[in-house]
Motif scaffolding. Structure first.
Motif, PDB file in Angstrom:
ATOM      1  N   ILE A   7      25.365  41.692  68.996  1.00 45.12           N
ATOM      2  CA  ILE A   7      25.552  41.013  67.710  1.00 45.12           C
ATOM      3  C   ILE A   7      25.662  42.008  66.576  1.00 45.12           C
ATOM      4  CG2 ILE A   7      24.572  39.325  66.104  1.00 45.12           C
ATOM      5  CD1 ILE A   7      23.087  38.108  68.482  1.00 45.12           C
ATOM      6  N   VAL A   8      24.769  42.987  66.556  1.00 46.76           N
ATOM      7  CA  VAL A   8      24.757  43.998  65.491  1.00 46.76           C
ATOM      8  C   VAL A   8      24.761  45.384  66.137  1.00 46.76           C
ATOM      9  CG1 VAL A   8      23.570  42.512  63.843  1.00 46.76           C
ATOM     10  CG2 VAL A   8      22.232  43.958  65.379  1.00 46.76           C
ATOM     11  N   SER A   9      24.806  46.388  65.308  1.00 43.83           N
ATOM     12  CA  SER A   9      24.808  47.769  65.811  1.00 43.83           C
ATOM     13  C   SER A   9      23.426  48.148  66.329  1.00 43.83           C
ATOM     14  CB  SER A   9      25.220  48.726  64.692  1.00 43.83           C
ATOM     15  OG  SER A   9      24.265  48.697  63.639  1.00 43.83           O
ATOM     16  N   VAL A  10      23.359  49.305  66.979  1.00 49.67           N
ATOM     17  CA  VAL A  10      22.079  49.790  67.491  1.00 49.67           C
ATOM     18  C   VAL A  10      21.109  50.059  66.342  1.00 49.67           C
ATOM     19  CG1 VAL A  10      20.952  51.647  68.774  1.00 49.67           C
ATOM     20  CG2 VAL A  10      23.159  50.771  69.546  1.00 49.67           C
ATOM     21  N   GLU A  11      21.640  50.585  65.227  1.00 48.22           N
ATOM     22  CA  GLU A  11      20.789  50.824  64.050  1.00 48.22           C
ATOM     23  C   GLU A  11      20.203  49.511  63.526  1.00 48.22           C
ATOM     24  OE1 GLU A  11      23.801  52.010  64.454  1.00 48.22           O
ATOM     25  OE2 GLU A  11      23.397  54.171  64.718  1.00 48.22           O
ATOM     26  N   GLY A  12      21.030  48.458  63.520  1.00 49.95           N
ATOM     27  CA  GLY A  12      20.539  47.153  63.101  1.00 49.95           C
ATOM     28  C   GLY A  12      19.472  46.620  64.036  1.00 49.95           C
ATOM     29  N   CYS A  13      19.647  46.866  65.324  1.00 48.63           N
ATOM     30  CA  CYS A  13      18.634  46.453  66.300  1.00 48.63           C
ATOM     31  C   CYS A  13      17.327  47.222  66.095  1.00 48.63           C
ATOM     32  CB  CYS A  13      19.156  46.670  67.713  1.00 48.63           C
ATOM     33  SG  CYS A  13      20.485  45.560  68.196  1.00 48.63           S
ATOM     34  N   ASP A  14      17.436  48.519  65.759  1.00 52.46           N
ATOM     35  CA  ASP A  14      16.224  49.305  65.468  1.00 52.46           C
ATOM     36  C   ASP A  14      15.451  48.700  64.298  1.00 52.46           C
ATOM     37  OD1 ASP A  14      16.871  51.021  67.495  1.00 52.46           O
ATOM     38  OD2 ASP A  14      17.803  52.526  66.188  1.00 52.46           O
ATOM     39  N   ILE A  15      16.188  48.318  63.247  1.00 52.42           N
ATOM     40  CA  ILE A  15      15.536  47.709  62.076  1.00 52.42           C
ATOM     41  C   ILE A  15      14.894  46.385  62.457  1.00 52.42           C
ATOM     42  CG2 ILE A  15      15.960  46.729  59.792  1.00 52.42           C
ATOM     43  CD1 ILE A  15      18.216  48.790  59.462  1.00 52.42           C
ATOM     44  N   ALA A  16      15.622  45.574  63.243  1.00 51.65           N
ATOM     45  CA  ALA A  16      15.089  44.278  63.667  1.00 51.65           C
ATOM     46  C   ALA A  16      13.838  44.448  64.524  1.00 51.65           C
ATOM     47  CB  ALA A  16      16.151  43.493  64.438  1.00 51.65           C
ATOM     48  N   CYS A  17      13.832  45.478  65.378  1.00 55.05           N
ATOM     49  CA  CYS A  17      12.654  45.744  66.216  1.00 55.05           C
ATOM     50  C   CYS A  17      11.412  46.007  65.368  1.00 55.05           C
ATOM     51  CB  CYS A  17      12.924  46.942  67.131  1.00 55.05           C
ATOM     52  SG  CYS A  17      13.956  46.572  68.559  1.00 55.05           S
ATOM     53  N   MET A  18      11.573  46.839  64.338  1.00 57.60           N
ATOM     54  CA  MET A  18      10.425  47.187  63.517  1.00 57.60           C
ATOM     55  C   MET A  18      10.061  46.076  62.540  1.00 57.60           C
ATOM     56  SD  MET A  18       8.345  49.643  63.640  1.00 57.60           S
ATOM     57  CE  MET A  18       6.800  48.975  63.046  1.00 57.60           C
ATOM     58  N   PHE A  19      11.042  45.211  62.236  1.00 54.43           N
ATOM     59  CA  PHE A  19      10.761  44.095  61.340  1.00 54.43           C
ATOM     60  C   PHE A  19       9.877  43.045  62.014  1.00 54.43           C
ATOM     61  CE2 PHE A  19      13.300  44.746  57.557  1.00 54.43           C
ATOM     62  CZ  PHE A  19      12.762  43.819  56.678  1.00 54.43           C
ATOM     63  N   SER A  20       9.951  42.955  63.333  1.00 54.62           N
ATOM     64  CA  SER A  20       9.199  41.913  64.047  1.00 54.62           C
ATOM     65  C   SER A  20       7.695  41.981  63.791  1.00 54.62           C
ATOM     66  CB  SER A  20       9.502  41.992  65.552  1.00 54.62           C
ATOM     67  OG  SER A  20      10.860  41.741  65.792  1.00 54.62           O
ATOM     68  N   PRO A  21       7.039  43.145  63.984  1.00 56.75           N
ATOM     69  CA  PRO A  21       5.600  43.181  63.690  1.00 56.75           C
ATOM     70  C   PRO A  21       5.277  42.942  62.217  1.00 56.75           C
ATOM     71  CG  PRO A  21       6.436  45.386  64.209  1.00 56.75           C
ATOM     72  CD  PRO A  21       7.509  44.418  64.567  1.00 56.75           C
ATOM     73  N   TRP A  22       6.160  43.367  61.308  1.00 53.13           N
ATOM     74  CA  TRP A  22       5.937  43.098  59.889  1.00 53.13           C
ATOM     75  C   TRP A  22       5.929  41.595  59.611  1.00 53.13           C
ATOM     76  CZ3 TRP A  22       5.057  46.227  55.568  1.00 53.13           C
ATOM     77  CH2 TRP A  22       5.086  47.600  55.795  1.00 53.13           C
ATOM     78  N   LEU A  23       6.945  40.900  60.134  1.00 52.08           N
ATOM     79  CA  LEU A  23       7.051  39.460  59.875  1.00 52.08           C
ATOM     80  C   LEU A  23       5.905  38.687  60.511  1.00 52.08           C
ATOM     81  CD1 LEU A  23      10.903  38.946  60.349  1.00 52.08           C
ATOM     82  CD2 LEU A  23       9.634  38.999  58.202  1.00 52.08           C
ATOM     83  N   VAL A  24       5.576  39.035  61.751  1.00 49.55           N
ATOM     84  CA  VAL A  24       4.481  38.336  62.448  1.00 49.55           C
ATOM     85  C   VAL A  24       3.154  38.567  61.731  1.00 49.55           C
ATOM     86  CG1 VAL A  24       3.140  38.247  64.582  1.00 49.55           C
ATOM     87  CG2 VAL A  24       5.630  38.341  64.678  1.00 49.55           C
ATOM     88  N   THR A  25       2.886  39.820  61.371  1.00 51.01           N
ATOM     89  CA  THR A  25       1.616  40.147  60.714  1.00 51.01           C
ATOM     90  C   THR A  25       1.510  39.499  59.344  1.00 51.01           C
ATOM     91  OG1 THR A  25       1.581  42.282  61.867  1.00 51.01           O
ATOM     92  CG2 THR A  25       0.117  42.034  59.981  1.00 51.01           C
ATOM     93  N   TYR A  26       2.554  39.597  58.529  1.00 52.26           N
ATOM     94  CA  TYR A  26       2.510  39.007  57.198  1.00 52.26           C
ATOM     95  C   TYR A  26       2.422  37.486  57.259  1.00 52.26           C
ATOM     96  CZ  TYR A  26       3.110  43.032  54.129  1.00 52.26           C
ATOM     97  OH  TYR A  26       2.898  44.174  53.407  1.00 52.26           O
TER      98      TYR A  26
END
Length: 275
Positions: A7-26
C-alpha cells in the motif's frame, strides 16, 4: 495493523510500525486516566479521614493524567529515538519450480531485541497504575453516586486488568504467526474499548430514561459536585459527616466557653490588683 508495503513505501511502513505503540499507549492513557481520576475523586470526597465535606478541583484530578501521560511519553520518545520498529518482509521456504518464493509475511521488527526494555517499562508503568485503579475501585465499591458509576468503573478496571493479563501472554505466543497475532491484537483492543464504552454509556442512557419519567430530582443531594442518591449507604455517609461536624462544633463551643472563663478570671485578678 492493516498497512503493508503493498500500500505504501517501506519508509511509510516504518513510520506506521512506530506509530502503533504511540496510538495504543495514548489511547489507553486518555481513556484510563478519566476512569482513574473519577474513582480517585469519589474516594477523596467520601473517605476523607475527618469526614468533612471536601472540594476536589479539576486541577487535582488532572494531575494523575499528566503524570501518566508524561511517563509514557518519555519512554516512547526514548524508544523512537534509540531503537524504532522497522518494517521487514520475510519470505518463506516454499518455492516454485523456478526458485521464486511462493509466500511471504511482513511484520514490524527490532534489532537484537533492543526495544524489549522500553516495552517492559511501558508495561510496568501502566500495569502498576491499573492495579492502583483497581484498589481505588475496591475502596469505592460501597459508594452509590449518580448513575452508579463507581460500580461500573470498578468492572471496567477489572476488565482491563484481565484483558492485559490474558492478552499479553497470547501476544507473545502468537508473535510468529501474523494472522494469529493480528487476531489477538484486534480482539484485545476490542474488548478493552467495548468494556469502557458499554459500561459507561449504557447505564447512563438507562438512568436518564428513568430520570425523565420521574421528572423530579428532589430525592438527591449535591456533595462536592457529585449527586448522591437516596441509598442506605449514601444516607449513612452523610449522617456520619453531619455527626462529625456536630461534634466539632460542640468542641469549638466548649473551647470558647473555657477561654471566656479564663478571660473573666484574669479580668477579676486585674481588678483586685488595681484596687
Amino acid at each position: 495493523i492493516s498497512i503493508d508495503d503493498g500500500i505504501v513505501s517501506v519508509e511509510g511502513c516504518d513510520i506506521a510500525c512506530m506509530f502503533s505503540p504511540w496510538l495504543v499507549t495514548y489511547g489507553f492513557v486518555i481513556a484510563f486516566s478519566a476512569l482513574f481520576s473519577k474513582t480517585w475523586r469519589i474516594n477523596q470526597i467520601f473517605h476523607h479521614p475527618q469526614l468533612r465535606r471536601v472540594t476536589v478541583n479539576i486541577k487535582d484530578v488532572i494531575v494523575p493524567f499528566l503524570i501518566l501521560l508524561g511517563l509514557n511519553t518519555i519512554v516512547l520518545i526514548c524508544w523512537t529515538a534509540i531503537s524504532p520498529l522497522k518494517w521487514e518482509r520475510v519470505h518463506t521456504d516454499a518455492r516454485d519450480d523456478f526458485g521464486r518464493p511462493l509466500d511471504s509475511t511482513g511484520r514490524c521488527t527490532v534489532e537484537n531485541n533492543k526495544s524489549l526494555p522500553f516495552v517492559v517499562l511501558l508495561l510496568i508503568i501502566n500495569m502498576a497504575v491499573l492495579l492502583l485503579a483497581n484498589i481505588q475501585a475496591y475502596q469505592a465499591r460501597t459508594i452509590t453516586v449518580e448513575f452508579g458509576e463507581s460500580q461500573y468503573i470498578a468492572i471496567i478496571n477489572s476488565s482491563i486488568l484481565q484483558a492485559g493479563i490474558i492478552g499479553g501472554p497470547l501476544l507473545v505466543i502468537a508473535r510468529d504467526s501474523p494472522a494469529a497475532f493480528v487476531l489477538v491484537t484486534v480482539g484485545e483492543i476490542f474488548v478493552i474499548c467495548m468494556s469502557i464504552l458499554l459500561l459507561i454509556f449504557i447505564p447512563k442512557i438507562k438512568y436518564m430514561k428513568k430520570w425523565k419519567k420521574k421528572n423530579s430530582s428532589s430525592g438527591s443531594s449535591n456533595l462536592s459536585g457529585i449527586q448522591v442518591l437516596n441509598h442506605p449507604k449514601g444516607d449513612e455517609l452523610e449522617l456520619k459527616a453531619l455527626r462529625s461536624e456536630n461534634e466539632q462544633l460542640k468542641l469549638a463551643h466548649e473551647e470558647d466557653e473555657l477561654e471566656l472563663k479564663l478571660l473573666r478570671a484574669e479580668n477579676a485578678q486585674l481588678k483586685l490588683t488595681l484596687s
